[in-house]
Design a protein around this motif. Sequence first.
Motif, short mmCIF file in Angstrom:
data_model
loop_
_atom_site.label_atom_id
_atom_site.label_comp_id
_atom_site.label_asym_id
_atom_site.label_seq_id
_atom_site.Cartn_x
_atom_site.Cartn_y
_atom_site.Cartn_z
N SER A 300 -5.87 0.18 -10.38
CA SER A 300 -6.41 1.28 -9.75
C SER A 300 -7.06 1.15 -8.61
O SER A 300 -7.11 2.05 -7.65
N PHE A 301 -8.02 -0.04 -8.47
CA PHE A 301 -8.76 -0.23 -7.54
C PHE A 301 -7.79 -0.35 -6.17
O PHE A 301 -7.98 -0.10 -5.12
N ALA A 302 -6.68 -1.33 -6.43
CA ALA A 302 -5.92 -1.71 -5.41
C ALA A 302 -5.21 -0.55 -4.94
O ALA A 302 -4.48 -0.63 -3.79
N SER A 303 -5.23 0.71 -5.59
CA SER A 303 -4.22 1.83 -4.94
C SER A 303 -5.48 2.66 -4.13
O SER A 303 -4.66 3.68 -3.75
N MET A 304 -6.49 2.29 -3.91
CA MET A 304 -7.42 3.12 -3.12
C MET A 304 -6.70 2.87 -1.57
O MET A 304 -6.42 1.91 -1.41
N ILE A 310 -6.32 -2.17 4.39
CA ILE A 310 -6.68 -3.67 4.69
C ILE A 310 -5.37 -4.66 4.42
O ILE A 310 -4.96 -5.53 5.26
N ILE A 311 -4.83 -4.44 3.21
CA ILE A 311 -3.97 -5.16 2.73
C ILE A 311 -2.53 -4.22 2.11
O ILE A 311 -2.79 -3.72 1.31
N ILE A 317 1.67 -5.07 -6.05
CA ILE A 317 2.05 -6.47 -6.67
C ILE A 317 0.65 -7.25 -6.87
O ILE A 317 0.74 -8.30 -7.33
N ILE A 318 -0.35 -6.37 -7.06
CA ILE A 318 -1.97 -7.13 -7.41
C ILE A 318 -1.55 -7.83 -8.71
O ILE A 318 -2.05 -8.84 -8.88
N VAL B 143 6.23 -2.03 1.43
CA VAL B 143 5.71 -2.49 2.53
C VAL B 143 6.50 -2.93 3.56
O VAL B 143 6.67 -2.79 4.84
N LEU B 144 7.69 -3.45 2.94
CA LEU B 144 8.67 -4.00 3.96
C LEU B 144 9.78 -3.17 4.34
O LEU B 144 10.73 -3.59 4.60
N THR B 145 9.42 -1.98 4.19
CA THR B 145 10.56 -1.05 4.83
C THR B 145 11.04 -1.11 5.81
O THR B 145 12.33 -0.76 6.00
N PRO B 146 10.31 -1.66 7.04
CA PRO B 146 10.97 -1.82 8.38
C PRO B 146 11.97 -2.81 8.24
O PRO B 146 12.92 -2.86 8.96
#
Lengths: 343, 408
Positions: A300-304, A310-311, A317-318, B143-146
């Motif tokens: 849930s943090f990674a989906s902020m 940033i990434i 995939i976290i 993310v790799l959609t391009p």
Amino acid sequence: MDAILLQVLNGLDKGSAYALIALGLTLIFGTLGVVNFAHGALFMLGAFCAVTLQKILTLSSVTIDETKTDFLGNPAKVETPYVESWFGPELGATIIDWSVPLAIIFAIPVMIAIGFIMERGLIKHFYKRPHADQILVTFGLAIVLQEIIKYFYGANPIPTPAPEMFRGSFDFGVLLGFDSNAIIYPYWRMVYFVFSLILIGGVFAFLQFTTFGMVVRAGMADRETVGLLGIDIDKRFTLMFGVAAAVAGLAGVMYTPINSPNYHMGMDFLVLSFVVVVVGGMGSLAGAVLAGFLLGILESFASMNEIKAIIPGIDQIIIYVVAIIILLTRPRGLMGRKGVMED
Amino acid sequence: MHGTKAKDTTLLIVVAFMTMFAPFLLNPFPAGSELAQFNAGYPDLMQRFVIFGIFAIGFNILFGLTGYLSFGHAAFLGVGSYSAVWMFKLLSMNVIPAIVLSVVVAGLFALVIGFVSLRRSGIYFSILTLAFAQMSFNLAYSVLTPITNGETGLQLSLDDPRILDGGGPATSLPVTNLFGWEMRESTTIHAGAWSFDLSVGYYLSAIIMLACFYLSIRIFRSPFGMMLRAVKSNQQRMNYTGLNSRPYTLAAFVISGMYAGLAGGLLASMDPLAGAERMQWTASGEVVLMTILGGAGTLIGPVLGAGFIKYFENIFSKINEGVLHGWFAVMPDGIEDLLVAIVYPFVGKGWHLTLGLLFMLVVIFLPGGLVEGGQRMGRFAFRRRDRKAGPVESSAAEKRAASSKPAE
């Protein structure tokens, strides 16, 4: 601060589901030494217990009401659920409204029975076979269970609402002294979290404080010695399989209001739950629970949005990244015992 | 042990014969007849037979020889497909560069994943490969959609550069070809009531499959193959003798990844489309299924398994309620309806149910797959015949049975 707390809370409901499924997986692995790829299917079967009960409760008798007409001018058909005609309209409506919590009572015996049949009928013959065979046969079983459900219930998600009382959200932040509207949290997720804590506590208490649980723990540590003491450990392990199935099933029952159940929900959870078990440590019950909640919150943090900026794509995939790092640096997982499946 | 044995040569020749004459052999029923729906001799399906055959042969080099059960092999298939389609978009519609690139890219990808995953064995290896494959799948969707074009899937468009083909916007979508032979081109031969389709795409895939099959025979019979088998039977003991087995397993992993990439490239060459669902873990499960069903660790098993599953997938999913009623029409009405009701859940959309059941039955009763089933039946037949011949020869029969017993 409130943003962090919000993410923790958001992670709790998924984390609870992961923890419950991983707990069952670990129970099965720890007792019987079997890698059960059909465990996700048990979660799904539990969810469909709730669906079935809802369908049974809303079975209706159709009567023709002469006083009203539908838009074509024909006498209108009125459907009255049998429950309402038996218990009176008010109590009947309440029973239907509470069908998901009621399904817990319905699901426990059903799931224990399914677990029992599965263990006696199939898994029993696979103790001596390699892990690869166990994975394959339970994978096949998962496909079969999934397809049976698909045949009877169709491929579309079936909405199963929570009781009226628990629908909607409440302002959780105000209770803790934050500004109003800072942390809005749905009631049912809170219920799910508390329920899962109770269930986990129940399983641990059962193992820790009952004679039966003591014997099972002894069997997990050293199966042969317990057998030599004249205890029929197989019978108890079979029952533990039933308990693990029931835990997965109950997790499924209570999950239905959060996401409408469909036939492949089990598979979606299964892969992640395996990752959770590995992160927590194969054979460690506490590790499974801990890792379940941790990964749920981490996800849930990674989906902020701030983190995704940033990434990009990290939310997808976290969990896998964490699992890969853990497996490579600490193969026994967070709380795994030394020497259990470490290679 | 080195080089191919006479038995392997025979096997290769039989397989070559079967694949070359598949368009005829798989079309035993006249076109337009009741039974024509059981024909499998049309290009689209035959291509899938051989391409998934390649995929399964490659998987078998890893799983059958070393015993490492990878649950993420579809990732390589997907990567191969994507690289092939990119080659069609950027360079040329010729399939050779596309296939070469897909093999190379899948090999590199397998090198990275294998390097990490092979540090663990057993169930941890399975989960690591599964995790990697799911990661690739999720990334391809988001993310790799391009690069992957997300949910729509990667496909050709009119304004692709295609440098070698002269470039510039085309007026219609070009077709994949091999130096001018279009992949989807086919000639139809009519012989009486029968008609046979000979397609360029099928023959290209079939020839590549034969090459792959030959290579896998050589790997099975080589010292390298022996080493992989030793890993399967007891890796610990190998390590104790002071031998580092990881380079061997890694090589096997990369080879099988390249096979998967080749299969992906061929799939894209036949139909220039690539979607992320090719990388999903159910797709990885399918190749495991094919290999197990045919017989893991045998030469011909994976090819048989792939053909078997793809054939029944195709035939079973075509059967609907109307067809069933047609079959059981001779019965009295009540029995007809009953039979249809019993059979119906297993066909059409319910094909996966049959597949799951079949898979369970094979794992439970026939861990050696179809090949072992065939051997058992063969042994049974031999024994019956020899028993009639008299007690003197029965020992010879046992010897023969014993010699045919060790799996290839």
